[in-house]
Design a protein around this motif. Sequence first.
Motif, mmCIF file in Angstrom:
data_model
loop_
_atom_site.group_PDB
_atom_site.id
_atom_site.type_symbol
_atom_site.label_atom_id
_atom_site.label_comp_id
_atom_site.label_asym_id
_atom_site.label_seq_id
_atom_site.Cartn_x
_atom_site.Cartn_y
_atom_site.Cartn_z
ATOM 1 N N UNK A 1 0.835 -1.190 0.000
ATOM 2 C CA UNK A 1 0.000 0.000 0.000
ATOM 3 C C UNK A 1 0.873 1.243 0.000
ATOM 4 N N UNK A 2 0.283 2.350 -0.491
ATOM 5 C CA UNK A 2 1.012 3.606 -0.512
ATOM 6 C C UNK A 2 1.139 4.145 0.899
ATOM 7 N N UNK A 3 2.363 4.466 1.301
ATOM 8 C CA UNK A 3 2.615 4.973 2.644
ATOM 9 C C UNK A 3 2.779 6.485 2.568
ATOM 10 N N UNK A 4 1.738 7.191 2.922
ATOM 11 C CA UNK A 4 1.802 8.641 2.964
ATOM 12 C C UNK A 4 0.940 9.123 4.115
ATOM 13 N N UNK A 5 1.243 10.322 4.602
ATOM 14 C CA UNK A 5 0.513 10.903 5.723
ATOM 15 C C UNK A 5 0.239 12.359 5.409
ATOM 16 N N UNK A 6 -0.822 12.897 6.003
ATOM 17 C CA UNK A 6 -1.212 14.260 5.663
ATOM 18 C C UNK A 6 -1.481 15.099 6.902
ATOM 19 N N UNK B 1 17.192 9.833 6.132
ATOM 20 C CA UNK B 1 17.923 8.572 5.933
ATOM 21 C C UNK B 1 17.340 7.747 4.790
ATOM 22 N N UNK B 2 16.882 8.427 3.736
ATOM 23 C CA UNK B 2 16.379 7.731 2.559
ATOM 24 C C UNK B 2 14.958 7.238 2.659
ATOM 25 N N UNK B 3 14.244 7.580 3.731
ATOM 26 C CA UNK B 3 12.892 7.054 3.922
ATOM 27 C C UNK B 3 11.808 7.849 3.199
ATOM 28 N N UNK B 4 12.120 9.061 2.740
ATOM 29 C CA UNK B 4 11.114 9.862 2.045
ATOM 30 C C UNK B 4 10.858 9.302 0.655
ATOM 31 N N UNK B 5 9.586 9.282 0.266
ATOM 32 C CA UNK B 5 9.233 8.896 -1.089
ATOM 33 C C UNK B 5 9.340 10.080 -2.036
ATOM 34 N N UNK C 1 0.580 16.446 1.813
ATOM 35 C CA UNK C 1 0.698 14.992 1.762
ATOM 36 C C UNK C 1 2.186 14.650 1.685
ATOM 37 N N UNK C 2 2.699 14.018 2.736
ATOM 38 C CA UNK C 2 4.118 13.671 2.819
ATOM 39 C C UNK C 2 4.281 12.178 2.571
ATOM 40 N N UNK C 3 5.007 11.842 1.525
ATOM 41 C CA UNK C 3 5.117 10.468 1.052
ATOM 42 C C UNK C 3 6.324 9.765 1.669
ATOM 43 N N UNK C 4 6.160 8.476 1.997
ATOM 44 C CA UNK C 4 7.257 7.646 2.471
ATOM 45 C C UNK C 4 7.498 6.513 1.476
ATOM 46 N N UNK C 5 8.700 5.949 1.531
ATOM 47 C CA UNK C 5 9.005 4.808 0.684
ATOM 48 C C UNK C 5 8.028 3.672 0.977
#
Length: 221
Positions: free
Chosen positions: A3-8, A38-42, A89-93
């Motif tokens: 699933x897409x991992x993002x938070x708002x 540490x590379x976790x941002x999408x 909307x902040x996206x994660x890997x």
Amino acid sequence: MPSNRSSSNAMVLASAVANNATVDIGYPAGTSQNNYNAGNAGSGHYVMLNDNDKIAAGAGVAFSFGAAAITITNQSGYTWPAGTRLAVNADQQDGNQVIFLQFPLKLAKVANGDVVTEMRPGVFGALEYAEFVTTDPVTTAGKAASLNLEIDTTDVTGGVVALTSAAATPLGKVIAGSAITGNNKLTPASKLSLKASGVTAFAEGEGVLFVRVRLNQDFNY
């Protein structure tokens, strides 16, 4: 597929945000800077203005993940008026399909040039993050080296680990690499090298360089 991992999160602008100006917004509930560094941002960040106008990161807005807040830079070419509802909307890997490449290093052996020459990871993926873990502390002052990764004949953009005597102590100390921002894609044909530069020769010390590779979801079985 994962699933897409993002938070708002959302706020109403108390004052206008001019083009090239910034505004800070708190992290979405349950997240912090550690979810995005540490590379976790999408790559799928975006903002919504008044629940109507969507502006994607890199196409009119920029995101920076600070210690306590997300800094949004307005690059849309126009001013966002006071009273505008700004939703972020902040996206994660996505997913957990990662592998770690491990390079044990005796620091006294490190000289300018190749430390590892053309190893073959053999995967579709992307280099995401690098860090050095100290397993035998450095005790002689004034020593230094910079480690960087290279895919085929092209340097990875970012991911540089700056080793110094002061940083490589005590036992277990972690030295984070700089953010990796480009030239980091792997295919099964890729050859990965590790290079050292700016070396002031170490007399002692050991550690392991860990490189996190996120596998390409399209090629997971």
